[in-house]
Design an enzyme around this catalytic site. Structure first.
Site, PDB file in Angstrom:
ATOM      1  N   LYS A 223       0.813  -1.221   0.000  1.00 43.32           N
ATOM      2  CA  LYS A 223       0.000   0.000   0.000  1.00 43.32           C
ATOM      3  C   LYS A 223       0.842   1.265   0.000  1.00 43.32           C
ATOM      4  CE  LYS A 223      -4.146  -2.085   1.902  1.00 43.32           C
ATOM      5  NZ  LYS A 223      -5.051  -2.217   3.051  1.00 43.32           N
ATOM      6  N   ARG A 257      -2.311  -9.484   6.735  1.00 45.68           N
ATOM      7  CA  ARG A 257      -2.885  -9.799   5.418  1.00 45.68           C
ATOM      8  C   ARG A 257      -1.877  -9.347   4.373  1.00 45.68           C
ATOM      9  NH1 ARG A 257      -5.701  -7.269   1.381  1.00 45.68           N
ATOM     10  NH2 ARG A 257      -7.368  -8.460   0.407  1.00 45.68           N
TER      11      ARG A 257
HETATM   12  N1  HH2 Z   1      -7.128  -4.246   2.193  1.00 45.71           N
HETATM   13  C1  HH2 Z   1      -7.608  -4.516   0.959  1.00 45.71           C
HETATM   14  C2  HH2 Z   1      -8.674  -5.401   0.799  1.00 45.71           C
HETATM   15  N2  HH2 Z   1      -9.216  -6.028   1.857  1.00 45.71           N
HETATM   16  N3  HH2 Z   1      -9.279  -6.451   4.169  1.00 45.71           N
HETATM   17  C3  HH2 Z   1      -8.811  -6.214   5.400  1.00 45.71           C
HETATM   18  N4  HH2 Z   1      -9.333  -6.851   6.453  1.00 45.71           N
HETATM   19  N5  HH2 Z   1      -7.775  -5.333   5.623  1.00 45.71           N
HETATM   20  C4  HH2 Z   1      -7.196  -4.643   4.599  1.00 45.71           C
HETATM   21  O1  HH2 Z   1      -6.283  -3.826   4.858  1.00 45.71           O
HETATM   22  C5  HH2 Z   1      -7.672  -4.876   3.268  1.00 45.71           C
HETATM   23  C6  HH2 Z   1      -8.740  -5.803   3.093  1.00 45.71           C
HETATM   24  C7  HH2 Z   1      -6.978  -3.868  -0.224  1.00 45.71           C
HETATM   25  O2  HH2 Z   1      -5.933  -4.658  -0.753  1.00 45.71           O
HETATM   26  P1  HH2 Z   1      -6.082  -5.597  -2.030  1.00 45.71           P
HETATM   27  O3  HH2 Z   1      -7.108  -6.646  -1.793  1.00 45.71           O
HETATM   28  O4  HH2 Z   1      -4.753  -6.117  -2.428  1.00 45.71           O
HETATM   29  O5  HH2 Z   1      -6.535  -4.598  -3.182  1.00 45.71           O
HETATM   30  P2  HH2 Z   1      -7.898  -4.379  -3.942  1.00 45.71           P
HETATM   31  O6  HH2 Z   1      -8.891  -3.835  -2.959  1.00 45.71           O
HETATM   32  O7  HH2 Z   1      -7.554  -3.385  -5.020  1.00 45.71           O
HETATM   33  O8  HH2 Z   1      -8.363  -5.706  -4.490  1.00 45.71           O
END
Ligand code: HH2
Length: 281
Positions: A223, A257
């Protein structure tokens, strides 16, 4: 704090930090969009994450990156379900990353054993009832606003106090709805309606979140928290991420995560050895 999490046939003890590996079945996630939309590609990737030591796999079918718009329910189901089904055979707990009750229900029926909702069960009016009825652990994450506009002008008085108060209230609401404390996890929502300084304050005072008494999940992987501090693009954040993961587990995170499971496992093992003042037995 619960000492263990019941995840279907899997029981995860929380006596040591656990790793949740990310599998994004999306065309547009901020760091890996389009790579694991195909269930075969998702399965191959998931196998690698498990081999590297993932304790949980978090499957998502909707990007919640800044600026993202909501994905229709039917489309999210089409993305997520084949992947959940394909991964059920891997012998690892599956979490579904969704804000929609229908996706929660279908994913749990297909083998998911945990719900991860970036809206803390607020986005869908049916989500709280669905989570209570499904009887699986639920991760409640803090977000200010919605993904579409959350990064436009995030503002807080005391970000840590406000996030703690919000998560405490949501956990209480879940308990009133019949979800026992042993099935509740909380997450500060790094990058969700927060400036880099808000994110750093939350990480700096992570212990205050842990003091709420629920296992804390931290998701900082790739991030802009790291990107902005180091001036690194998405593909260049892994060393910064290792430092953040080490810090997280030293300051109370129960689960991290992450996208890169192997390197983050090393960061955790190293941090734990430093904390203990001795090497692994
Ligand atoms: N961050 C993302 C998605 N889900 N869930 C939790 N519990 N905590 C987080 O920090 C979190 C999450 C965003 O990351 P990512 O899934 O890689 O990206 P995108 O939302 O673009 O799919």
């Amino acid at each position: 704090m619960p000492r263990e999490l019941a995840l279907g046939v899997h029981t995860l003890t929380l006596d040591r930090p656990r790793v949740m590996g990310v599998v994004n079945a999306t065309p547009d996630s901020f760091s890996d969009g389009g790579r694991y939309l195909d269930p075969d590609a998702a399965r191959a990737h998931a196998r690698t994450l498990v081999a590297e030591g993932a304790d949980i796999l978090d499957i998502g079918g909707e990007s919640t990156r800044p600026g993202a718009t909501e994905v229709p329910e039917g489309e999210e189901l089409e993305r997520v379900l084949p992947v959940v089904e394909a991964l059920a055979e891997l012998g690892v707990a599956i979490s579904v990353d969704t804000r929609k009750a229908a996706v929660m229900r279908a994913a749990v029926a297909a083998g998911a054993a945990m719900i991860n909702d970036v809206s803390a069960l607020e986005h869908d009016p049916d989500a709280l009832a669905a989570a209570a009825e499904l009887g699986v652990p639920v991760c409640l994450m803090h977000m200010q606003g919605t993904p579409e506009t959350m990064q436009e002008d995030p503002r807080y008085g005391d970000v840590v106090a406000e996030v703690c108060a919000y998560l405490g209230q949501r956990a209480e609401r879940c308990r009133e709805a019949g979800i026992p404390a042993s099935r509740i996890l909380i997450d500060p929502g790094i990058g969700f309606g927060k400036t880099v300084d808000h994110n750093l304050a939350l990480m700096n005072r992570l212990d205050e979140l842990a003091d709420l008494g629920y296992p804390v999940v931290v998701g900082t992987s790739r991030k802009s928290l790291v990107g902005k501090v180091l001036g690194r693009s998405v593909g260049e954040r892994i060393y910064g991420d290792c430092a953040v993961v080490g810090w997280s587990v030293a300051h109370g995170a129960a689960i991290v995560r992450v996208h890169e499971v192997g390197p983050m496992r090393d960061a955790i093992t190293m941090t734990r050895a430093l904390q203990a003042g001795r090497g692994p037995a």
